[in-house]
Design a protein around this motif. Structure first.
Motif, PDB file in Angstrom:
ATOM      1  N   SER A  56      42.015  23.533  39.643  1.00  0.00           N
ATOM      2  CA  SER A  56      41.471  22.192  39.466  1.00  0.00           C
ATOM      3  C   SER A  56      40.048  22.179  40.007  1.00  0.00           C
ATOM      4  CB  SER A  56      42.346  21.170  40.200  1.00  0.00           C
ATOM      5  OG  SER A  56      41.792  19.886  40.066  1.00  0.00           O
ATOM      6  N   VAL A  57      39.069  22.264  39.080  1.00  0.00           N
ATOM      7  CA  VAL A  57      37.655  22.345  39.460  1.00  0.00           C
ATOM      8  C   VAL A  57      36.979  21.058  38.970  1.00  0.00           C
ATOM      9  CG1 VAL A  57      35.533  23.686  39.338  1.00  0.00           C
ATOM     10  CG2 VAL A  57      37.748  24.853  39.212  1.00  0.00           C
ATOM     11  N   LEU A  58      37.003  20.030  39.816  1.00  0.00           N
ATOM     12  CA  LEU A  58      36.462  18.729  39.426  1.00  0.00           C
ATOM     13  C   LEU A  58      34.978  18.830  39.109  1.00  0.00           C
ATOM     14  CD1 LEU A  58      38.290  16.435  41.996  1.00  0.00           C
ATOM     15  CD2 LEU A  58      38.935  16.957  39.634  1.00  0.00           C
ATOM     16  N   GLY A  59      34.585  18.200  38.008  1.00  0.00           N
ATOM     17  CA  GLY A  59      33.188  18.186  37.596  1.00  0.00           C
ATOM     18  C   GLY A  59      32.808  19.289  36.633  1.00  0.00           C
ATOM     19  N   PHE A  60      33.722  20.238  36.371  1.00  0.00           N
ATOM     20  CA  PHE A  60      33.435  21.318  35.435  1.00  0.00           C
ATOM     21  C   PHE A  60      34.357  21.217  34.232  1.00  0.00           C
ATOM     22  CE2 PHE A  60      34.008  25.703  33.862  1.00  0.00           C
ATOM     23  CZ  PHE A  60      32.728  25.873  33.380  1.00  0.00           C
ATOM     24  N   GLY A  61      33.785  21.057  33.051  1.00  0.00           N
ATOM     25  CA  GLY A  61      34.573  20.989  31.825  1.00  0.00           C
ATOM     26  C   GLY A  61      35.628  19.906  31.907  1.00  0.00           C
ATOM     27  N   THR A  62      36.846  20.252  31.551  1.00  0.00           N
ATOM     28  CA  THR A  62      37.959  19.303  31.599  1.00  0.00           C
ATOM     29  C   THR A  62      38.482  19.111  33.017  1.00  0.00           C
ATOM     30  OG1 THR A  62      39.588  21.042  31.217  1.00  0.00           O
ATOM     31  CG2 THR A  62      38.709  19.915  29.262  1.00  0.00           C
ATOM     32  N   GLY A  63      37.984  19.899  33.970  1.00  0.00           N
ATOM     33  CA  GLY A  63      38.428  19.802  35.354  1.00  0.00           C
ATOM     34  C   GLY A  63      39.563  20.746  35.691  1.00  0.00           C
ATOM     35  N   THR A  64      40.136  21.403  34.684  1.00  0.00           N
ATOM     36  CA  THR A  64      41.227  22.345  34.914  1.00  0.00           C
ATOM     37  C   THR A  64      40.959  23.630  34.157  1.00  0.00           C
ATOM     38  OG1 THR A  64      42.803  20.520  35.130  1.00  0.00           O
ATOM     39  CG2 THR A  64      43.724  22.706  34.762  1.00  0.00           C
ATOM     40  N   LEU A  65      41.066  24.754  34.842  1.00  0.00           N
ATOM     41  CA  LEU A  65      40.953  26.068  34.222  1.00  0.00           C
ATOM     42  C   LEU A  65      42.311  26.750  34.326  1.00  0.00           C
ATOM     43  CD1 LEU A  65      37.583  27.250  35.836  1.00  0.00           C
ATOM     44  CD2 LEU A  65      37.917  26.363  33.525  1.00  0.00           C
ATOM     45  N   ASN A  66      42.866  27.155  33.199  1.00  0.00           N
ATOM     46  CA  ASN A  66      44.165  27.818  33.169  1.00  0.00           C
ATOM     47  C   ASN A  66      43.991  29.274  32.754  1.00  0.00           C
ATOM     48  OD1 ASN A  66      46.099  25.577  33.714  1.00  0.00           O
ATOM     49  ND2 ASN A  66      45.006  24.705  31.972  1.00  0.00           N
ATOM     50  N   PHE A  67      44.641  30.170  33.486  1.00  0.00           N
ATOM     51  CA  PHE A  67      44.533  31.602  33.240  1.00  0.00           C
ATOM     52  C   PHE A  67      45.896  32.254  33.169  1.00  0.00           C
ATOM     53  CE2 PHE A  67      40.700  30.451  35.569  1.00  0.00           C
ATOM     54  CZ  PHE A  67      39.711  31.052  34.792  1.00  0.00           C
ATOM     55  N   ALA A  68      45.982  33.311  32.366  1.00  0.00           N
ATOM     56  CA  ALA A  68      47.024  34.322  32.517  1.00  0.00           C
ATOM     57  C   ALA A  68      46.339  35.454  33.258  1.00  0.00           C
ATOM     58  CB  ALA A  68      47.517  34.797  31.164  1.00  0.00           C
ATOM     59  N   PHE A  69      47.068  36.146  34.095  1.00  0.00           N
ATOM     60  CA  PHE A  69      46.492  37.311  34.763  1.00  0.00           C
ATOM     61  C   PHE A  69      47.552  38.382  34.905  1.00  0.00           C
ATOM     62  CE2 PHE A  69      47.902  34.689  38.332  1.00  0.00           C
ATOM     63  CZ  PHE A  69      48.514  35.598  39.179  1.00  0.00           C
ATOM     64  N   TYR A  70      47.069  39.595  35.051  1.00  0.00           N
ATOM     65  CA  TYR A  70      47.948  40.733  35.253  1.00  0.00           C
ATOM     66  C   TYR A  70      47.584  41.384  36.582  1.00  0.00           C
ATOM     67  CZ  TYR A  70      49.951  40.120  30.725  1.00  0.00           C
ATOM     68  OH  TYR A  70      50.635  39.588  29.668  1.00  0.00           O
ATOM     69  N   VAL A  71      48.601  41.688  37.351  1.00  0.00           N
ATOM     70  CA  VAL A  71      48.418  42.303  38.656  1.00  0.00           C
ATOM     71  C   VAL A  71      48.234  43.805  38.464  1.00  0.00           C
ATOM     72  CG1 VAL A  71      49.510  42.792  40.871  1.00  0.00           C
ATOM     73  CG2 VAL A  71      49.797  40.547  39.805  1.00  0.00           C
ATOM     74  N   VAL A  72      47.139  44.320  38.983  1.00  0.00           N
ATOM     75  CA  VAL A  72      46.931  45.762  39.040  1.00  0.00           C
ATOM     76  C   VAL A  72      47.539  46.261  40.351  1.00  0.00           C
ATOM     77  CG1 VAL A  72      45.227  47.620  39.150  1.00  0.00           C
ATOM     78  CG2 VAL A  72      44.819  45.634  37.674  1.00  0.00           C
ATOM     79  N   SER A  73      47.205  45.574  41.432  1.00  0.00           N
ATOM     80  CA  SER A  73      47.712  45.896  42.763  1.00  0.00           C
ATOM     81  C   SER A  73      47.554  44.643  43.612  1.00  0.00           C
ATOM     82  CB  SER A  73      46.915  47.052  43.379  1.00  0.00           C
ATOM     83  OG  SER A  73      45.586  46.634  43.633  1.00  0.00           O
ATOM     84  N   ALA A  74      47.917  44.714  44.863  1.00  0.00           N
ATOM     85  CA  ALA A  74      47.743  43.558  45.745  1.00  0.00           C
ATOM     86  C   ALA A  74      46.267  43.250  45.971  1.00  0.00           C
ATOM     87  CB  ALA A  74      48.437  43.808  47.083  1.00  0.00           C
TER      88      ALA A  74
END
Length: 170
Positions: free
Chosen positions: A105-123
């Protein structure tokens, strides 16, 4: 096995499709929400809704329990530099398959919400991609998150022979 094993690839055929990327060996012991804790630097690049290049750098702090806090996000959208967005927060989770999702939730940027898929390589390393539709979010991103260890960083921390990596598009 070593999480440092990696490779890069570039598409070089006559299809007209351009692309490049990287491959990294995964550490299955990190395929859980609790493995991601501490500070991560994220580096993202992509396109805005007008076809311009967009890039973002930021700091996020996954809690190990599904909450993520962020203390800065800097964005350059086709040459337009936004003020630093800070603070922000969100949620994340990681499945046993290594795929995770994160909502910031990044207020003031675009729609205010950035949604991601991510893949873990390592910790210490993740790879992210936007899952928001371009025309409703205004931008799409892909990039990496790297754990920050050894802090505090001082001017004297940056000594020795550096390697500089940069991409561009004309």
């Amino acid at each position: 096995r070593s999480a440092d094993l990696s490779g890069r690839f570039i598409e070089s055929d006559a299809t007209g499709i351009r692309g490049s990327g990287m491959m990294k060996l995964q550490d299955p012991t990190a395929f859980n929400t609790g493995a991601l804790t501490g500070g991560y630097a994220i580096s993202l690049s992509g396109l805005d809704v007008g076809g311009g290049r967009i890039a973002a750098l930021g700091s996020i702090y996954p809690s190990g329990s599904g909450f993520v806090a962020g203390n800065s996000l800097d964005v350059n959208d086709a040459g337009n530099v936004y003020p630093t967005f800070a603070p922000f927060s969100g949620l994340y989770n990681v499945a046993a398959t290594s795929r995770g999702t994160m909502s910031l939730s990044v207020l003031g940027f675009g729609t205010g919400t950035l949604n991601f898929a991510f893949y873990v390589v390592s910790a210490t390393d993740i790879m992210l991609v936007s899952i928001d539709p371009l025309f409703s979010s205004g931008q799409i991103f892909a990039g990496v998150g790297t754990s920050q260890t050894g802090s505090p960083y001082l001017n004297s921390s940056f000594q020795g022979t550096p390697v500089f990596d940069m991409t561009g598009f004309t």
